[in-house]
Design an enzyme around this catalytic site. Structure first.
Site, mmCIF file in Angstrom:
data_model
loop_
_atom_site.group_PDB
_atom_site.id
_atom_site.type_symbol
_atom_site.label_atom_id
_atom_site.label_comp_id
_atom_site.label_asym_id
_atom_site.label_seq_id
_atom_site.Cartn_x
_atom_site.Cartn_y
_atom_site.Cartn_z
ATOM 1 N N ARG A 72 0.819 -1.222 0.000
ATOM 2 C CA ARG A 72 0.000 0.000 0.000
ATOM 3 C C ARG A 72 0.854 1.274 0.000
ATOM 4 N NH1 ARG A 72 -5.058 -0.907 4.218
ATOM 5 N NH2 ARG A 72 -6.437 -2.016 2.769
ATOM 6 N N GLY A 73 2.135 1.138 0.262
ATOM 7 C CA GLY A 73 3.018 2.295 0.280
ATOM 8 C C GLY A 73 3.427 2.717 -1.123
ATOM 9 N N GLY A 88 5.867 -0.078 -2.598
ATOM 10 C CA GLY A 88 5.153 -1.335 -2.793
ATOM 11 C C GLY A 88 4.102 -1.264 -3.883
ATOM 12 N N SER A 98 17.955 2.964 1.594
ATOM 13 C CA SER A 98 17.839 4.383 1.298
ATOM 14 C C SER A 98 19.231 4.974 1.193
ATOM 15 C CB SER A 98 17.055 5.086 2.408
ATOM 16 O OG SER A 98 17.219 6.485 2.338
ATOM 17 N N TYR A 144 16.947 5.777 11.587
ATOM 18 C CA TYR A 144 16.450 5.107 10.379
ATOM 19 C C TYR A 144 17.607 4.514 9.578
ATOM 20 C CZ TYR A 144 14.134 4.565 5.825
ATOM 21 O OH TYR A 144 13.640 4.058 4.650
ATOM 22 N N THR A 203 17.804 6.685 -4.190
ATOM 23 C CA THR A 203 17.910 8.071 -3.773
ATOM 24 C C THR A 203 16.523 8.560 -3.363
ATOM 25 O OG1 THR A 203 18.821 10.215 -4.411
ATOM 26 C CG2 THR A 203 17.568 9.018 -6.098
ATOM 27 N N ARG A 237 20.075 17.645 -3.809
ATOM 28 C CA ARG A 237 19.448 16.335 -3.721
ATOM 29 C C ARG A 237 19.163 15.779 -5.119
ATOM 30 N NH1 ARG A 237 21.090 16.963 0.584
ATOM 31 N NH2 ARG A 237 20.036 16.819 2.617
#
Length: 317
Positions: A13-14, A17, A108, A137, A165, A210
């Site tokens: 659900r993310g 995913g 990550s 994290y 990234t 970034r």
């Protein structure tokens, strides 16, 4: 990878995913296994062991995680450390016990040191100190990566770790208390436009640089590695280009059509000065990202308007 493989997508659900499910369905994979949190609590070892005992899984895509931006990481380090460690150790060990030979673990780029040489190569991991604002994290994700390597070495499994990234795309988290920089900017710019606000405040100086990867590109890279039978190692997944937060904010404002002034609040933390991944390892194998940043943000904003704004309107109505 066999198109008939039984693939468990943890965290379907993310954002990551759901992108994996879209990618696999689009390319003919039909035996996908998913479970909601209410159906399977991945922090509960007994539930996870029972699931793997019964489900006959061939491949695990471990995209489930507790994630968030600078504020969430800084204010909930215990929660980020515990939940991510619990998910990783439970799923990886249960997969091994159930003889699941193939697994992809999603980490990550924040696992790398704060003051890392740029662009960041995979071997720079643990070469110096982490960024303090998200070290809980990062430590949890490093543990998952090391666990995959250890199980490959000791048990002969084929567990791969992908280090994307900064991700963005459909199904992102736009909660202002816990979102990452790009979805936060999209929401703030949209709300500022609707309110006709003369200024929009952006955290930090705007100077940090970034790199941003559309989540559908991460899903494509995952399928690429699975179909090329890559069975071990750590792989950066990115585009190989970055931009400043100021440039990003200007890009988002242009796409959202917010015409007010951007104000940068230097009292708020900047985080790591630069995070640009060296993506040559995957490139040498024949895979590169294909979604242009402006196009990707534009499509993401369309998704935001279609889903988040619709829900907001319904709740206000």
């Amino acid at each position: 990878m066999d198109k008939h493989a039984r693939i468990y997508v943890a965290g379907h659900r993310g954002m990551v995913g759901s992108a994996l499910v879209r990618e696999l369905n689009a390319h003919g994979y039909r035996d996908l296994v998913t479970r909601t949190h209410s159906e399977l609590d991945l922090t509960d070892q007994h539930e996870v062991n029972s699931f793997f005992h019964d489900a006959r899984i061939d491949v695990v895509l471990l995209a489930a995680a507790r994630v968030g931006g600078i504020m969430a990481n800084a204010t909930q380090p215990a929660r980020f450390l515990y939940e991510n460690l619990a998910i990783e150790t439970n799923v990886i060990h249960a997969a091994y016990r159930a003889s699941v030979a193939r697994l992809v673990f999603f980490g990550s780029s924040c696992i790398y040191p704060k003051l890392c040489p740029q662009p960041i190569r995979e071997e720079y991991l643990l070469s110096s100190a982490l960024e303090p604002t998200n070290d809980a994290y990062a430590i949890a994700k490093i543990a998952g990566l090391k666990m995959c390597n250890a199980y490959n070495s000791e048990y002969g499994t084929h567990y791969v770790s992908l280090m994307p990234t900064n991700l963005y795309g459909p199904n992102d988290n736009y909660d202002p208390r816990g979102s990452h920089v790009l979805p936060a900017l999209i929401r703030k710019a949209h709300e500022a436009k609707i309110a006709r606000a003369p200024t929009l405040t952006v955290w930090g100086t705007g100077a940090p640089r970034r790199e941003f990867l559309h989540v559908d590109d991460l899903a494509a890279a995952t399928r690429f590695l699975l179909e090329h039978d890559v069975g071990e190692g750590v792989y950066n997944v990115g585009v190989g280009e970055d931009l400043s937060i100021r440039e990003l904010a200007e890009c988002v404002a242009r796409i959202v059509d917010y015409r007010g002034e951007l104000v940068f609040d230097a009292t708020k933390p900047d985080g790591t000065p630069q995070k640009l991944l060296d993506v040559s390892r995957l490139a040498s194998m024949g895979w590169r990202a294909s979604i242009d940043l402006e196009d990707g943000i534009a499509k993401t904003y369309e998704d935001f308007c279609a889903h988040h704004c619709a829900l907001e309107a319904a709740s206000n109505g």
